[in-house]
Design a protein around this motif. Sequence first.
Motif, PDB file in Angstrom:
ATOM      1  N   ARG A 119       1.043  -1.186  -0.269  1.00  0.00           N
ATOM      2  CA  ARG A 119      -0.141  -0.240   0.097  1.00  0.00           C
ATOM      3  C   ARG A 119       1.430   1.386  -0.050  1.00  0.00           C
ATOM      4  O   ARG A 119       0.736   2.091  -0.679  1.00  0.00           O
ATOM      5  N   GLN A 120       2.004   1.758   1.092  1.00  0.00           N
ATOM      6  CA  GLN A 120       2.724   2.247   1.306  1.00  0.00           C
ATOM      7  C   GLN A 120       4.070   2.404   0.197  1.00  0.00           C
ATOM      8  O   GLN A 120       4.730   3.462  -0.233  1.00  0.00           O
ATOM      9  N   LYS A 121       4.467   1.505  -0.591  1.00  0.00           N
ATOM     10  CA  LYS A 121       5.295   1.252  -1.653  1.00  0.00           C
ATOM     11  C   LYS A 121       6.610   1.274  -1.063  1.00  0.00           C
ATOM     12  O   LYS A 121       7.700   2.144  -1.346  1.00  0.00           O
ATOM     13  N   ARG A 122       7.324   1.029  -0.263  1.00  0.00           N
ATOM     14  CA  ARG A 122       8.250   1.699   0.899  1.00  0.00           C
ATOM     15  C   ARG A 122       8.185   0.214   1.533  1.00  0.00           C
ATOM     16  O   ARG A 122       7.547  -0.437   2.130  1.00  0.00           O
ATOM     17  N   PRO A 123       9.435   0.192   2.511  1.00  0.00           N
ATOM     18  CA  PRO A 123       9.771  -0.642   3.153  1.00  0.00           C
ATOM     19  C   PRO A 123       8.597  -0.797   4.486  1.00  0.00           C
ATOM     20  O   PRO A 123       9.320   0.815   5.353  1.00  0.00           O
ATOM     21  N   ILE A 124       8.477  -1.169   5.287  1.00  0.00           N
ATOM     22  CA  ILE A 124       8.508  -0.520   6.764  1.00  0.00           C
ATOM     23  C   ILE A 124       9.326  -1.424   7.614  1.00  0.00           C
ATOM     24  O   ILE A 124       9.338  -2.594   8.250  1.00  0.00           O
ATOM     25  N   PRO A 125      10.097  -0.581   8.395  1.00  0.00           N
ATOM     26  CA  PRO A 125      10.823  -1.502   9.576  1.00  0.00           C
ATOM     27  C   PRO A 125       9.585  -2.006  11.224  1.00  0.00           C
ATOM     28  O   PRO A 125       8.534  -0.969  11.227  1.00  0.00           O
ATOM     29  N   MET A 126      10.355  -3.341  10.818  1.00  0.00           N
ATOM     30  CA  MET A 126       9.754  -4.031  12.233  1.00  0.00           C
ATOM     31  C   MET A 126      10.221  -5.071  13.381  1.00  0.00           C
ATOM     32  O   MET A 126      10.138  -6.140  13.972  1.00  0.00           O
ATOM     33  N   GLY A 127      11.093  -3.948  13.462  1.00  0.00           N
ATOM     34  CA  GLY A 127      12.381  -5.083  14.255  1.00  0.00           C
ATOM     35  C   GLY A 127      11.793  -4.880  16.131  1.00  0.00           C
ATOM     36  O   GLY A 127      10.704  -4.021  16.273  1.00  0.00           O
ATOM     37  N   GLY A 128      12.195  -5.840  16.703  1.00  0.00           N
ATOM     38  CA  GLY A 128      11.932  -6.460  18.310  1.00  0.00           C
ATOM     39  C   GLY A 128      12.389  -7.368  18.620  1.00  0.00           C
ATOM     40  O   GLY A 128      14.092  -7.555  17.859  1.00  0.00           O
ATOM     41  N   ILE A 129      12.436  -7.741  19.766  1.00  0.00           N
ATOM     42  CA  ILE A 129      13.471  -7.902  20.778  1.00  0.00           C
ATOM     43  C   ILE A 129      12.931  -9.428  20.578  1.00  0.00           C
ATOM     44  O   ILE A 129      11.661 -10.024  20.635  1.00  0.00           O
ATOM     45  N   VAL A 130      14.032  -9.873  21.105  1.00  0.00           N
ATOM     46  CA  VAL A 130      13.617 -11.357  21.147  1.00  0.00           C
ATOM     47  C   VAL A 130      14.379 -12.419  22.385  1.00  0.00           C
ATOM     48  O   VAL A 130      14.918 -11.736  22.602  1.00  0.00           O
ATOM     49  N   GLY A 131      14.353 -13.758  22.953  1.00  0.00           N
ATOM     50  CA  GLY A 131      14.608 -14.082  23.939  1.00  0.00           C
ATOM     51  C   GLY A 131      13.917 -14.183  25.275  1.00  0.00           C
ATOM     52  O   GLY A 131      12.440 -14.849  24.895  1.00  0.00           O
ATOM     53  N   SER A 132      14.031 -14.098  26.233  1.00  0.00           N
ATOM     54  CA  SER A 132      13.695 -14.737  27.852  1.00  0.00           C
ATOM     55  C   SER A 132      14.311 -13.471  28.546  1.00  0.00           C
ATOM     56  O   SER A 132      14.993 -12.821  28.373  1.00  0.00           O
ATOM     57  N   ALA A 133      12.698 -13.098  29.884  1.00  0.00           N
ATOM     58  CA  ALA A 133      12.999 -12.764  31.117  1.00  0.00           C
ATOM     59  C   ALA A 133      12.356 -12.719  31.882  1.00  0.00           C
ATOM     60  O   ALA A 133      11.773 -14.345  31.463  1.00  0.00           O
ATOM     61  N   THR A 134      13.024 -13.383  33.524  1.00  0.00           N
ATOM     62  CA  THR A 134      12.699 -13.669  33.999  1.00  0.00           C
ATOM     63  C   THR A 134      12.226 -12.761  35.132  1.00  0.00           C
ATOM     64  O   THR A 134      12.792 -12.137  35.389  1.00  0.00           O
ATOM     65  N   TYR A 135      11.224 -13.176  35.796  1.00  0.00           N
ATOM     66  CA  TYR A 135       9.864 -12.257  35.925  1.00  0.00           C
ATOM     67  C   TYR A 135       9.657 -12.376  38.052  1.00  0.00           C
ATOM     68  O   TYR A 135       8.967 -14.121  37.765  1.00  0.00           O
ATOM     69  N   GLU A 136      10.189 -11.905  38.980  1.00  0.00           N
ATOM     70  CA  GLU A 136      10.082 -11.605  40.049  1.00  0.00           C
ATOM     71  C   GLU A 136       8.526 -10.750  41.169  1.00  0.00           C
ATOM     72  O   GLU A 136       9.173  -9.671  40.943  1.00  0.00           O
TER      73      GLU A 136
END
Length: 336
Positions: free
Chosen positions: A287-304
């Motif tokens: 639709r926009q005729k251009r690349p769209i950045p979609m980066g994000g984080i992957v991995g794991s986190a432990t919550y306490e």
Amino acid sequence: MTTASLQLQTGSKDQADLWAQELSGLICLRLSFLLEALDPIRLPDYPGSALRGVFGRALRRTACMVHSVRCEDCILKNSCIYSHVFETPVPQDSAMLRRYPKAPHPFVLAPESIPGGIIQPGETFSFGMTLMGHRAVDAFPYFVAAVMRMGEMGVGAGYGSFVIRDVRVLDADGCRRESLWDGKDLERPETILGLEALQHYAARLPHERMKIRFITPFRFRYQENLCDRPEFHILVRTLLRRISSLYYFHMGRHPDLPYADLIRLAEDVRISECDMKWHDWQRWSTRQKRPIPMGGIVGSATYEGELAPFLLPLALGTWVHVGKGTSMGLGKIEAA
């Protein structure tokens, strides 16, 4: 102080009652498609965007009866499943997302075992799909038919074709259950997930120390900035926003939750271990005729910390994903 705030502070039973009351009406159908390549299929390292693009075109070809008219101008837009899924407008008097042109999609694609590179003819691969709300779940044969049409249209570079070998229902834990497809007839699913299934699943999650794996890129903003560390209160903010909008637009209710109190409680939960990295990628917008950045984080986190008030939304997040780009499979999480 609201009744919901009082319930949140008085104990685990009242917390459970609060969530049960506000998340009633939940309906999800989780599907897994087993596919066999007929041609070489070349997919990118992260195939979610490519699959979603072809799926959208295939669903429109399957459901649309007036191909020459834009969805917003079509007299059938209120009854068309394609319009409901991909073009759902936000009403002017909406209590949510009035600044947005479209409501959230009532489905999530979840690439399961699709490697980047080439899938050779005869090899199998799979992806999952979660449908949310009565209208999408009732129309699930259209979604299956759209995946069949995807196979005819072809996917990836070179538009390699495929056929469906099996369609299975996933239970609350993501395990494959009943088969709906015998190569000829499509059965109605028996395993429709609602609040009771979610409660049973959430009850098995730990209350004080939990590890969350971010399987596909989790992209989110806090105070206008992209974040590279999933602080618990930011994860909760994102989850509550996602769940509330899905309920409002696709499950017929607006959960009356004590959002400010939940955020304050979430701010007391800390990260004890964190193994995250940034996964940078972009998709091409037709639709926009251009690349769209979609980066994000992957991995794991432990919550306490005190996690009991958040078990149900975290459990639901494992089904419906969280953050940006969920319809193409981003923001897939697992909790244990």
